[in-house]
Design a protein around this motif. Sequence first.
Motif, PDB file in Angstrom:
ATOM      1  N   PHE A  74      36.933  42.306  37.115  1.00 51.55           N
ATOM      2  CA  PHE A  74      35.714  41.826  36.461  1.00 51.55           C
ATOM      3  C   PHE A  74      35.891  42.074  34.966  1.00 51.55           C
ATOM      4  CE2 PHE A  74      34.482  42.697  40.790  1.00 51.55           C
ATOM      5  CZ  PHE A  74      33.621  41.669  41.104  1.00 51.55           C
ATOM      6  N   THR A 135      28.142  40.490  37.377  1.00 56.24           N
ATOM      7  CA  THR A 135      27.734  41.885  37.228  1.00 56.24           C
ATOM      8  C   THR A 135      27.080  42.370  38.515  1.00 56.24           C
ATOM      9  OG1 THR A 135      27.426  41.583  34.857  1.00 56.24           O
ATOM     10  CG2 THR A 135      26.362  43.494  35.840  1.00 56.24           C
ATOM     11  N   SER A 138      29.803  42.997  41.016  1.00 61.00           N
ATOM     12  CA  SER A 138      30.548  44.229  40.725  1.00 61.00           C
ATOM     13  C   SER A 138      29.727  45.461  41.113  1.00 61.00           C
ATOM     14  CB  SER A 138      30.973  44.284  39.255  1.00 61.00           C
ATOM     15  OG  SER A 138      29.926  44.652  38.406  1.00 61.00           O
ATOM     16  N   ASN A 143      30.003  49.522  41.107  1.00 63.60           N
ATOM     17  CA  ASN A 143      29.947  49.630  39.649  1.00 63.60           C
ATOM     18  C   ASN A 143      28.482  49.779  39.219  1.00 63.60           C
ATOM     19  OD1 ASN A 143      30.355  49.463  36.896  1.00 63.60           O
ATOM     20  ND2 ASN A 143      31.041  47.340  36.911  1.00 63.60           N
ATOM     21  N   LEU A 148      32.424  47.268  32.076  1.00 61.25           N
ATOM     22  CA  LEU A 148      33.620  46.425  32.115  1.00 61.25           C
ATOM     23  C   LEU A 148      34.727  47.096  31.316  1.00 61.25           C
ATOM     24  CD1 LEU A 148      32.083  42.895  31.453  1.00 61.25           C
ATOM     25  CD2 LEU A 148      32.856  43.818  33.642  1.00 61.25           C
ATOM     26  N   PHE A 150      36.071  46.300  35.229  1.00 62.78           N
ATOM     27  CA  PHE A 150      35.901  46.935  36.530  1.00 62.78           C
ATOM     28  C   PHE A 150      36.841  46.210  37.479  1.00 62.78           C
ATOM     29  CE2 PHE A 150      33.726  47.322  40.696  1.00 62.78           C
ATOM     30  CZ  PHE A 150      33.699  48.699  40.804  1.00 62.78           C
ATOM     31  N   THR A 151      37.679  46.969  38.163  1.00 67.73           N
ATOM     32  CA  THR A 151      38.704  46.372  39.012  1.00 67.73           C
ATOM     33  C   THR A 151      38.585  46.935  40.422  1.00 67.73           C
ATOM     34  OG1 THR A 151      40.118  46.194  37.069  1.00 67.73           O
ATOM     35  CG2 THR A 151      41.187  45.942  39.212  1.00 67.73           C
ATOM     36  N   THR A 163      38.484  51.495  43.583  1.00 65.35           N
ATOM     37  CA  THR A 163      37.850  50.829  42.445  1.00 65.35           C
ATOM     38  C   THR A 163      38.215  51.584  41.178  1.00 65.35           C
ATOM     39  OG1 THR A 163      35.789  52.083  42.685  1.00 65.35           O
ATOM     40  CG2 THR A 163      35.910  49.957  43.825  1.00 65.35           C
TER      41      THR A 163
END
Length: 180
Positions: A74, A135, A138, A143, A148, A150-151, A163
């Motif tokens: 993201f 968002t 995520s 999250n 950001l 964010f993976t 994450t």
Amino acid sequence: MNKKNLLAYGVVAVLFAVVGACTRKEQAAAPVTATAPAGVTGPVQTMFTQSLPDDKGVQQALSQWKGKPLVVNFWAPWCGPCVEEMPELSALQKSDAGKKVQVIGIGIDSPTNIADFAKKFNIAYPVYVAGMSGTDLSRQFGNAQGGLPFTVLIGADGQVKKTYLGRLKFDQLKADLANL
């Protein structure tokens, strides 16, 4: 209480405040990683039900990635750490490891901004436009802050493996990919 004691208490209070603020800054600077609880698939299934436009404006079903290990990133064009890690994500996608895992980017911005960004930079993986709904997605992955980049690392089994909040540490990501 005399003035000396009051002054001493004031100095101690200020010292605690400074130490607390410094500790908080150090914690915020480090990327947050977490291993997802076993069996977490809800957000993955939600993601796979979505169709998003790619950077060229063509609607794409995210379900096309079912059954393949994924690195879902993201990001936004205005996010400095996001932009910094994109060349490394592209290199990962082009590498031997990229043959075993698919990197996809979910952009949190307007279609125009993401299209302009994609034209300017040579991104070696699919980029999708989610706008602000990205968002929300995520957040479903954990999250809570909506930060950001964010993976999310997703196994071929559709379960969230890990994450990462903040700029990726690629040595850690490669080690996590080796454990898939």
